[in-house]
Design an enzyme around this catalytic site. Sequence first.
Site, PDB file in Angstrom:
ATOM      1  N   GLU A  80       0.835  -1.201   0.000  1.00 25.91           N
ATOM      2  CA  GLU A  80       0.000   0.000   0.000  1.00 25.91           C
ATOM      3  C   GLU A  80       0.870   1.252   0.000  1.00 25.91           C
ATOM      4  O   GLU A  80       1.863   1.326   0.712  1.00 25.91           O
ATOM      5  CB  GLU A  80      -0.903   0.014   1.237  1.00 25.91           C
ATOM      6  CG  GLU A  80      -1.885  -1.143   1.296  1.00 25.91           C
ATOM      7  CD  GLU A  80      -2.977  -1.045   0.241  1.00 25.91           C
ATOM      8  OE1 GLU A  80      -3.140   0.037  -0.361  1.00 25.91           O
ATOM      9  OE2 GLU A  80      -3.664  -2.067   0.016  1.00 25.91           O
ATOM     10  N   ARG A  90     -17.888  -0.585   6.266  1.00 26.06           N
ATOM     11  CA  ARG A  90     -19.064  -1.112   5.563  1.00 26.06           C
ATOM     12  C   ARG A  90     -19.672  -2.261   6.373  1.00 26.06           C
ATOM     13  O   ARG A  90     -20.870  -2.486   6.359  1.00 26.06           O
ATOM     14  CB  ARG A  90     -18.616  -1.614   4.180  1.00 26.06           C
ATOM     15  CG  ARG A  90     -19.700  -1.776   3.155  1.00 26.06           C
ATOM     16  CD  ARG A  90     -19.095  -2.039   1.770  1.00 26.06           C
ATOM     17  NE  ARG A  90     -17.880  -2.828   1.782  1.00 26.06           N
ATOM     18  CZ  ARG A  90     -17.841  -4.160   1.900  1.00 26.06           C
ATOM     19  NH1 ARG A  90     -18.945  -4.865   2.014  1.00 26.06           N
ATOM     20  NH2 ARG A  90     -16.684  -4.788   1.898  1.00 26.06           N
ATOM     21  N   CYS A 143      -7.682  -2.400   8.332  1.00 28.87           N
ATOM     22  CA  CYS A 143      -6.317  -2.416   7.779  1.00 28.87           C
ATOM     23  C   CYS A 143      -5.770  -1.004   7.609  1.00 28.87           C
ATOM     24  O   CYS A 143      -4.663  -0.708   8.045  1.00 28.87           O
ATOM     25  CB  CYS A 143      -6.276  -3.166   6.448  1.00 28.87           C
ATOM     26  SG  CYS A 143      -6.416  -4.946   6.672  1.00 28.87           S
ATOM     27  N   HIS A 166      -1.312  -5.747   1.523  1.00 32.23           N
ATOM     28  CA  HIS A 166      -2.529  -6.571   1.441  1.00 32.23           C
ATOM     29  C   HIS A 166      -2.244  -7.839   0.626  1.00 32.23           C
ATOM     30  O   HIS A 166      -1.484  -7.794  -0.354  1.00 32.23           O
ATOM     31  CB  HIS A 166      -3.661  -5.783   0.772  1.00 32.23           C
ATOM     32  CG  HIS A 166      -4.596  -5.133   1.738  1.00 32.23           C
ATOM     33  ND1 HIS A 166      -4.815  -3.771   1.760  1.00 32.23           N
ATOM     34  CD2 HIS A 166      -5.388  -5.667   2.714  1.00 32.23           C
ATOM     35  CE1 HIS A 166      -5.698  -3.497   2.711  1.00 32.23           C
ATOM     36  NE2 HIS A 166      -6.061  -4.617   3.313  1.00 32.23           N
TER      37      HIS A 166
HETATM   38  N1  PCA Z   1      -8.356  -7.126   6.228  1.00 29.64           N
HETATM   39  C1  PCA Z   1      -9.257  -6.049   6.598  1.00 29.64           C
HETATM   40  C2  PCA Z   1      -9.096  -5.910   8.092  1.00 29.64           C
HETATM   41  C3  PCA Z   1      -8.346  -7.103   8.556  1.00 29.64           C
HETATM   42  C4  PCA Z   1      -7.866  -7.751   7.330  1.00 29.64           C
HETATM   43  O1  PCA Z   1      -7.116  -8.731   7.282  1.00 29.64           O
HETATM   44  C5  PCA Z   1      -9.044  -4.765   5.817  1.00 29.64           C
HETATM   45  O2  PCA Z   1      -8.585  -4.836   4.650  1.00 29.64           O
HETATM   46  O3  PCA Z   1      -9.325  -3.681   6.321  1.00 29.64           O
END
Ligand code: PCA
Length: 212
Positions: A80, A90, A143, A166
């Site tokens: 990111e 959401r 996240c 991610h």
């Molecule tokens: N993904 C979520 C929160 C925890 C995770 O593993 C997100 O993308 O916000």
Amino acid sequence: MKTVLVTGFEPFGGERLNPSAEIAQRLHGVLIAGHRVEGAVLPCRFGAAIVELRKRIRKTRPVLVVCVGQAGGRPEITPERVAINVDDARIADNGGARPVDAPVVRGGPAAYFSTLPIKAIVAALRKKGVPASVSQTAGTFVCNHVFYGLMHALRRRRAVRGGFIHVPFLPEQAGKGQPSLPLATMVEAITLAVETALRRRRDARKAGGATH
Ligand code: PCA
């Protein structure tokens, strides 16, 4: 020996698994480029996740922090670029909280950039045949919340770098037609990301932005 903190999240949104937790657990205690990895699993809860992250940073005094989370539906490993000062959920988090248009840190700057070499990481992953690209948004759920909390915690500690990556679903989570990657590939990917961040201070300069 210097420490690298790698975090994942507990499962959320009705899932039984979260690949990021599996990755953090698999990497716990592993040596990467002469550094020892401390793996930790954070609660998928607004507030509590940052409290736990800060506790781990205080305890382990890492030189590098890589937080990992699941982005179901994405086909690639996505470092990111930027964390924004917004919580806008959401779905409810694991504690039932659903903040809407709330700041992560009241009075904090609108955003923080990752201090990981995100483009060098993408290049290193692609070289190994792992699908990867830079992501321009970590969303507005837990996240992004943790990513912002991390960069806020590190804002005066220039020597400690940090960021967020991610990862897709695991094959056993993916529904019909949904993309996924095997756990071994994701563990290799995060290992390579940590190694790249430890070995290079400056990012690669490569055009990589989306055109929309
Ligand atoms: N993904 C979520 C929160 C925890 C995770 O593993 C997100 O993308 O916000």
